[in-house]
Design an enzyme around this catalytic site. Structure first.
Site, PDB file in Angstrom:
ATOM      1  CG  ASP A   8     -58.337 -32.980   8.628  1.00 38.34           C
ATOM      2  OD1 ASP A   8     -58.189 -33.325   7.687  1.00 38.34           O
ATOM      3  OD2 ASP A   8     -57.613 -32.010   9.198  1.00 38.34           O
ATOM      4  CB  CYS A  65     -54.428 -33.225   8.256  1.00 40.67           C
ATOM      5  SG  CYS A  65     -52.657 -32.246   8.204  1.00 40.67           S
ATOM      6  N   GLY A  66     -54.961 -31.979   6.245  1.00 40.58           N
ATOM      7  CA  GLY A  66     -55.025 -31.446   4.464  1.00 40.58           C
ATOM      8  C   GLY A  66     -53.701 -30.816   4.529  1.00 40.58           C
ATOM      9  CB  THR A  67     -50.276 -29.018   5.591  1.00 38.82           C
ATOM     10  OG1 THR A  67     -50.815 -29.112   6.290  1.00 38.82           O
ATOM     11  CG2 THR A  67     -51.336 -27.706   4.535  1.00 38.82           C
ATOM     12  CG  HIS A  98     -31.278 -42.282   7.056  1.00 37.11           C
ATOM     13  ND1 HIS A  98     -30.387 -41.384   6.711  1.00 37.11           N
ATOM     14  CD2 HIS A  98     -30.444 -43.827   6.071  1.00 37.11           C
ATOM     15  CE1 HIS A  98     -29.186 -42.045   5.519  1.00 37.11           C
ATOM     16  NE2 HIS A  98     -29.828 -42.684   5.506  1.00 37.11           N
ATOM     17  CG  HIS A 133     -28.744 -44.570  10.169  1.00 33.40           C
ATOM     18  ND1 HIS A 133     -27.854 -43.211   9.515  1.00 33.40           N
ATOM     19  CD2 HIS A 133     -28.070 -44.994   9.032  1.00 33.40           C
ATOM     20  CE1 HIS A 133     -28.189 -43.055   8.983  1.00 33.40           C
ATOM     21  NE2 HIS A 133     -27.521 -44.300   8.209  1.00 33.40           N
ATOM     22  NE  ARG A 136     -25.368 -39.969  12.970  1.00 38.55           N
ATOM     23  CZ  ARG A 136     -25.141 -40.215  11.714  1.00 38.55           C
ATOM     24  NH1 ARG A 136     -25.590 -40.588  10.899  1.00 38.55           N
ATOM     25  NH2 ARG A 136     -23.275 -39.991  11.769  1.00 38.55           N
TER      26      ARG A 136
HETATM   27  C1  RB5 Z   1     -58.177 -27.890   8.346  1.00 39.74           C
HETATM   28  O1  RB5 Z   1     -59.059 -26.905   7.819  1.00 39.74           O
HETATM   29  C2  RB5 Z   1     -56.781 -28.167   8.438  1.00 39.74           C
HETATM   30  O2  RB5 Z   1     -55.879 -26.954   8.566  1.00 39.74           O
HETATM   31  C3  RB5 Z   1     -55.786 -29.453   8.458  1.00 39.74           C
HETATM   32  O3  RB5 Z   1     -56.376 -30.434   7.413  1.00 39.74           O
HETATM   33  C4  RB5 Z   1     -54.362 -29.395   8.271  1.00 39.74           C
HETATM   34  O4  RB5 Z   1     -53.597 -29.148   6.408  1.00 39.74           O
HETATM   35  C5  RB5 Z   1     -53.598 -28.920   9.258  1.00 39.74           C
HETATM   36  O5  RB5 Z   1     -52.514 -29.448   8.855  1.00 39.74           O
END
Ligand code: RB5
Length: 144
Positions: A8, A65-67, A98, A133, A136
């Site tokens: 993203d 993505c961001g996180t 695994h 594995h 599983r």
């Molecule tokens: C975008 O602002 C953010 O929400 C996205 O990149 C991500 O971190 C979502 O999990």
């Protein structure tokens, strides 16, 4: 090896760094976008990466993505996908050995580019160990 990669808007710069790293490793890279900074919805890019993996157009996928959390949740909703969200190389390596993960996710706002490259390298260099594995992983897939 062919890698589908998607992201993203929070991860465009990171995606570009990782694409170059993958090419330097000799991988063929299929870029699913986004390539800009306008706000987009990460599930759409999870879908593109996972569809390429499931269709056999790519051997593996990378989704950022961001996180890394949102896009990994989205990837794991798609049949056939085993995605991990990793912020360090140990889990990335073990997720291949695994869990036979076929999509790697991480957060561009969580890890820096050099750590991200280490995560990618450990993940790509590892091989699924099979055996107990596999049983599983079969049970995971039966949950769908
Ligand atoms: C975008 O602002 C953010 O929400 C996205 O990149 C991500 O971190 C979502 O999990």
């Amino acid at each position: 090896m062919k890698i589908a990669i998607g992201n993203d808007h929070a991860a465009t710069d990171m995606k570009n760094e990782i694409m170059q790293h993958l090419k330097d490793r000799g991988c063929e890279v299929i870029n699913m976008g986004t390539d800009g900074y306008d706000s987009v919805d990460y599930p759409d890019y999870a879908r593109k990466v996972c569809d390429a993996v499931n269709a056999g157009e790519a051997d593996l996928g990378v989704a950022i993505c961001g996180t890394g959390v949102g896009i990994s949740i989205a990837c794991n909703k798609i049949d056939g996908i085993r995605a991990c969200c990793c912020s360090e190389p140990f889990s990335a390596k073990l997720s291949r050995q695994h869990n036979d993960t076929n999509v790697l996710c991480f957060g561009a706002r969580v890890v820096g580019p050099e750590l991200a490259k280490m995560i990618v390298d450990e993940w790509l260099d590892a091989e699924f160990m099979g055996g107990r594995h596999q049983l599983r992983v079969d049970k995971i897939m039966a949950l769908q």
